[in-house]
Design a protein around this motif. Structure first.
Motif, PDB file in Angstrom:
ATOM      1  N   ARG A 163       0.813  -1.226   0.000  1.00  0.00           N
ATOM      2  CA  ARG A 163       0.000   0.000   0.000  1.00  0.00           C
ATOM      3  C   ARG A 163       0.849   1.279   0.000  1.00  0.00           C
ATOM      4  O   ARG A 163       0.340   2.357  -0.279  1.00  0.00           O
ATOM      5  CB  ARG A 163      -0.978   0.017   1.177  1.00  0.00           C
ATOM      6  N   ASN A 164       2.139   1.159   0.303  1.00  0.00           N
ATOM      7  CA  ASN A 164       3.006   2.344   0.301  1.00  0.00           C
ATOM      8  C   ASN A 164       3.768   2.520  -1.013  1.00  0.00           C
ATOM      9  O   ASN A 164       4.548   3.462  -1.143  1.00  0.00           O
ATOM     10  CB  ASN A 164       4.002   2.274   1.464  1.00  0.00           C
ATOM     11  N   TRP A 165       3.563   1.635  -1.976  1.00  0.00           N
ATOM     12  CA  TRP A 165       4.232   1.785  -3.264  1.00  0.00           C
ATOM     13  C   TRP A 165       3.569   2.892  -4.064  1.00  0.00           C
ATOM     14  O   TRP A 165       2.349   2.874  -4.264  1.00  0.00           O
ATOM     15  CB  TRP A 165       4.140   0.483  -4.061  1.00  0.00           C
ATOM     16  N   ILE A 166       4.354   3.847  -4.537  1.00  0.00           N
ATOM     17  CA  ILE A 166       3.765   4.898  -5.368  1.00  0.00           C
ATOM     18  C   ILE A 166       4.217   4.742  -6.811  1.00  0.00           C
ATOM     19  O   ILE A 166       5.305   4.242  -7.099  1.00  0.00           O
ATOM     20  CB  ILE A 166       4.059   6.313  -4.842  1.00  0.00           C
ATOM     21  N   MET A 167       3.344   5.149  -7.732  1.00  0.00           N
ATOM     22  CA  MET A 167       3.561   4.955  -9.165  1.00  0.00           C
ATOM     23  C   MET A 167       4.161   6.183  -9.843  1.00  0.00           C
ATOM     24  O   MET A 167       4.576   6.110 -10.990  1.00  0.00           O
ATOM     25  CB  MET A 167       2.224   4.613  -9.845  1.00  0.00           C
ATOM     26  N   ARG A 168       4.180   7.289  -9.142  1.00  0.00           N
ATOM     27  CA  ARG A 168       4.659   8.533  -9.743  1.00  0.00           C
ATOM     28  C   ARG A 168       5.324   9.365  -8.663  1.00  0.00           C
ATOM     29  O   ARG A 168       4.778   9.526  -7.579  1.00  0.00           O
ATOM     30  CB  ARG A 168       3.461   9.305 -10.318  1.00  0.00           C
ATOM     31  N   ALA A 169       6.516   9.890  -8.953  1.00  0.00           N
ATOM     32  CA  ALA A 169       7.228  10.723  -7.980  1.00  0.00           C
ATOM     33  C   ALA A 169       8.051  11.764  -8.715  1.00  0.00           C
ATOM     34  O   ALA A 169       8.561  11.514  -9.806  1.00  0.00           O
ATOM     35  CB  ALA A 169       8.132   9.873  -7.095  1.00  0.00           C
ATOM     36  N   VAL A 170       8.184  12.924  -8.122  1.00  0.00           N
ATOM     37  CA  VAL A 170       8.994  13.994  -8.705  1.00  0.00           C
ATOM     38  C   VAL A 170      10.471  13.646  -8.543  1.00  0.00           C
ATOM     39  O   VAL A 170      10.927  13.351  -7.441  1.00  0.00           O
ATOM     40  CB  VAL A 170       8.675  15.337  -8.023  1.00  0.00           C
ATOM     41  N   GLY A 171      11.204  13.654  -9.663  1.00  0.00           N
ATOM     42  CA  GLY A 171      12.635  13.416  -9.630  1.00  0.00           C
ATOM     43  C   GLY A 171      13.068  11.995  -9.905  1.00  0.00           C
ATOM     44  O   GLY A 171      14.244  11.748 -10.141  1.00  0.00           O
ATOM     45  N   SER A 172      12.145  11.051  -9.892  1.00  0.00           N
ATOM     46  CA  SER A 172      12.539   9.653 -10.089  1.00  0.00           C
ATOM     47  C   SER A 172      12.646   9.284 -11.565  1.00  0.00           C
ATOM     48  O   SER A 172      13.276   8.287 -11.915  1.00  0.00           O
ATOM     49  CB  SER A 172      11.551   8.720  -9.385  1.00  0.00           C
ATOM     50  N   GLU A 173      12.035  10.068 -12.439  1.00  0.00           N
ATOM     51  CA  GLU A 173      12.112   9.865 -13.891  1.00  0.00           C
ATOM     52  C   GLU A 173      12.456  11.193 -14.556  1.00  0.00           C
ATOM     53  O   GLU A 173      12.252  12.266 -13.979  1.00  0.00           O
ATOM     54  CB  GLU A 173      10.772   9.354 -14.441  1.00  0.00           C
ATOM     55  N   ARG A 174      12.925  11.117 -15.806  1.00  0.00           N
ATOM     56  CA  ARG A 174      13.306  12.344 -16.517  1.00  0.00           C
ATOM     57  C   ARG A 174      12.082  13.235 -16.788  1.00  0.00           C
ATOM     58  O   ARG A 174      12.174  14.463 -16.769  1.00  0.00           O
ATOM     59  CB  ARG A 174      13.999  12.000 -17.836  1.00  0.00           C
ATOM     60  N   ASP A 175      10.936  12.615 -17.042  1.00  0.00           N
ATOM     61  CA  ASP A 175       9.704  13.368 -17.314  1.00  0.00           C
ATOM     62  C   ASP A 175       8.668  13.051 -16.247  1.00  0.00           C
ATOM     63  O   ASP A 175       8.679  11.977 -15.646  1.00  0.00           O
ATOM     64  CB  ASP A 175       9.153  13.022 -18.698  1.00  0.00           C
ATOM     65  N   ILE A 176       7.757  13.978 -16.053  1.00  0.00           N
ATOM     66  CA  ILE A 176       6.706  13.819 -15.047  1.00  0.00           C
ATOM     67  C   ILE A 176       5.379  14.294 -15.619  1.00  0.00           C
ATOM     68  O   ILE A 176       5.339  15.202 -16.446  1.00  0.00           O
ATOM     69  CB  ILE A 176       7.049  14.613 -13.756  1.00  0.00           C
ATOM     70  N   GLU A 177       4.296  13.639 -15.194  1.00  0.00           N
ATOM     71  CA  GLU A 177       2.946  14.052 -15.594  1.00  0.00           C
ATOM     72  C   GLU A 177       2.153  14.387 -14.330  1.00  0.00           C
ATOM     73  O   GLU A 177       1.546  13.517 -13.727  1.00  0.00           O
ATOM     74  CB  GLU A 177       2.244  12.937 -16.375  1.00  0.00           C
ATOM     75  N   PRO A 178       2.161  15.656 -13.910  1.00  0.00           N
ATOM     76  CA  PRO A 178       1.342  16.021 -12.745  1.00  0.00           C
ATOM     77  C   PRO A 178      -0.148  15.929 -13.096  1.00  0.00           C
ATOM     78  O   PRO A 178      -0.529  16.004 -14.267  1.00  0.00           O
ATOM     79  CB  PRO A 178       1.737  17.477 -12.468  1.00  0.00           C
ATOM     80  N   GLU A 179      -0.967  15.771 -12.070  1.00  0.00           N
ATOM     81  CA  GLU A 179      -2.412  15.902 -12.244  1.00  0.00           C
ATOM     82  C   GLU A 179      -2.838  17.231 -11.649  1.00  0.00           C
ATOM     83  O   GLU A 179      -2.235  17.713 -10.687  1.00  0.00           O
ATOM     84  CB  GLU A 179      -3.156  14.750 -11.575  1.00  0.00           C
ATOM     85  N   PHE A 180      -3.902  17.800 -12.211  1.00  0.00           N
ATOM     86  CA  PHE A 180      -4.336  19.125 -11.791  1.00  0.00           C
ATOM     87  C   PHE A 180      -5.786  19.096 -11.348  1.00  0.00           C
ATOM     88  O   PHE A 180      -6.613  18.374 -11.908  1.00  0.00           O
ATOM     89  CB  PHE A 180      -4.161  20.137 -12.944  1.00  0.00           C
ATOM     90  N   TYR A 181      -6.059  19.890 -10.328  1.00  0.00           N
ATOM     91  CA  TYR A 181      -7.410  19.994  -9.784  1.00  0.00           C
ATOM     92  C   TYR A 181      -7.719  21.469  -9.521  1.00  0.00           C
ATOM     93  O   TYR A 181      -6.820  22.255  -9.222  1.00  0.00           O
ATOM     94  CB  TYR A 181      -7.530  19.220  -8.464  1.00  0.00           C
ATOM     95  N   HIS A 182      -8.985  21.804  -9.650  1.00  0.00           N
ATOM     96  CA  HIS A 182      -9.426  23.166  -9.323  1.00  0.00           C
ATOM     97  C   HIS A 182     -10.720  23.069  -8.531  1.00  0.00           C
ATOM     98  O   HIS A 182     -11.652  22.357  -8.925  1.00  0.00           O
ATOM     99  CB  HIS A 182      -9.662  23.988 -10.596  1.00  0.00           C
ATOM    100  N   VAL A 183     -10.764  23.748  -7.390  1.00  0.00           N
ATOM    101  CA  VAL A 183     -11.992  23.796  -6.588  1.00  0.00           C
ATOM    102  C   VAL A 183     -12.185  25.208  -6.054  1.00  0.00           C
ATOM    103  O   VAL A 183     -11.208  25.895  -5.730  1.00  0.00           O
ATOM    104  CB  VAL A 183     -11.964  22.807  -5.397  1.00  0.00           C
ATOM    105  N   PRO A 184     -13.428  25.669  -5.986  1.00  0.00           N
ATOM    106  CA  PRO A 184     -13.681  26.938  -5.287  1.00  0.00           C
ATOM    107  C   PRO A 184     -13.574  26.715  -3.790  1.00  0.00           C
ATOM    108  O   PRO A 184     -13.938  25.647  -3.289  1.00  0.00           O
ATOM    109  CB  PRO A 184     -15.112  27.284  -5.696  1.00  0.00           C
ATOM    110  N   LEU A 185     -13.054  27.697  -3.075  1.00  0.00           N
ATOM    111  CA  LEU A 185     -12.953  27.615  -1.619  1.00  0.00           C
ATOM    112  C   LEU A 185     -13.844  28.682  -1.005  1.00  0.00           C
ATOM    113  O   LEU A 185     -13.620  29.875  -1.213  1.00  0.00           O
ATOM    114  CB  LEU A 185     -11.510  27.834  -1.157  1.00  0.00           C
ATOM    115  N   LYS A 186     -14.832  28.244  -0.259  1.00  0.00           N
ATOM    116  CA  LYS A 186     -15.691  29.196   0.436  1.00  0.00           C
ATOM    117  C   LYS A 186     -14.964  29.760   1.652  1.00  0.00           C
ATOM    118  O   LYS A 186     -14.011  29.165   2.149  1.00  0.00           O
ATOM    119  CB  LYS A 186     -16.985  28.503   0.875  1.00  0.00           C
TER     120      LYS A 186
END
Length: 252
Positions: A163-186
């Motif tokens: 459960r602690n294995w991650i599939m994506r990390a910054v710096g571990s590969e030459r390229d990275i694909e971030p995911e983006f989210y947008h939410v309004p904050l009241k």
């Protein structure tokens, strides 16, 4: 914008690979960043420190040209995360000591009632109101991939040996694909960023109860981390809690 940032080594680790900070521009816009580093020979803390520091430096340089829309904020976040990824990757390649290092990364910009998030890894961002807590990000983890494909159940995911294995990390590969989210904050909402040292130990509803209780932001964050430690504290534990001025009084 009021905020509290706290990191704790936990009860089992010998050093802390988590990093977190909040950066605020003159116009009040804020960037909250949290990173959970990984890698041998203490290189995880190098990766997480670089990620948080570099994101903050780029954000502080924005005063002359600030994005104004969801699209332009996403473009800015994508550009900067990719730059940070490249620098950490190059650092990891530069010496055997840092080989294989990487870090999760949550970067949340709060601007004029909106929150723009870039996400890599299994640290998390939650929005919290008086009666609900919502996980905004989806873990880039092996177990989450199994869960999404229907190969395991939620109950099995909670105790899965990987459960602690991650599939994506910054710096571990030459390229990275971030995911983006947008939410309004009241104005009455809170924003919580945390590493898995907290989310693996404290269920969302308990997080919500502690966050909406009548305490300062500092006290709320301390209680979250104390509870994770009471429940084992096997990992480093880090949280950033942000609130509008309306109910963050007294916390910095």
């Amino acid at each position: 914008m009021h905020f509290s940032v706290r990191t704790d080594i936990g009860r089992k680790r010998t050093f802390n690979e988590d990093q977190a900070a909040v950066f605020v521009l003159e116009n009040g816009y804020a960037l909250a960043v949290i990173a959970d580093g990984m890698g041998g020979h203490r290189s995880g803390d190098v990766a997480s420190e670089m990620a948080v520091r570099l994101m903050g430096e780029h954000f502080n340089d924005l005063n002359a040209a600030i994005p104004e829309t969801k699209e332009t904020w996403n473009e800015w976040l994508d550009s900067i995360v990719r730059k940070v990824n490249q620098l950490i990757f190059e650092k990891a390649q530069s010496s055997p000591e840092h080989e294989g290092m990487g870090t999760t990364l949550e970067a949340a910009v709060i601007a004029e009632g909106n929150c723009y998030i870039a996400h890599v890894g299994d640290s998390r961002v939650y929005s919290v109101s008086s009666d609900t807590i919502t996980q905004l990000t989806k873990d880039h983890s092996y177990v989450n991939a199994l869960l999404a494909s229907g190969e395991i159940t939620e109950a099995e995911a909670e105790v899965h040996p990987q459960r602690n294995w991650i599939m994506r990390a910054v710096g571990s590969e030459r390229d990275i694909e971030p995911e983006f989210y947008h939410v309004p904050l009241k104005k009455e909402d809170y924003l919580l960023l945390c590493t898995d040292g907290l989310s693996n130990k404290v269920e969302p509803e308990m997080m919500r109860e502690l966050i909406v209780a009548d305490n300062t932001l500092e006290e709320k964050v301390k209680q979250l981390i104390d509870l994770a430690n009471e429940r084992g504290g096997e990992d480093n534990i880090t949280a950033v809690l942000l609130a509008s001025n309306d109910h963050g009084a007294g916390a910095v």
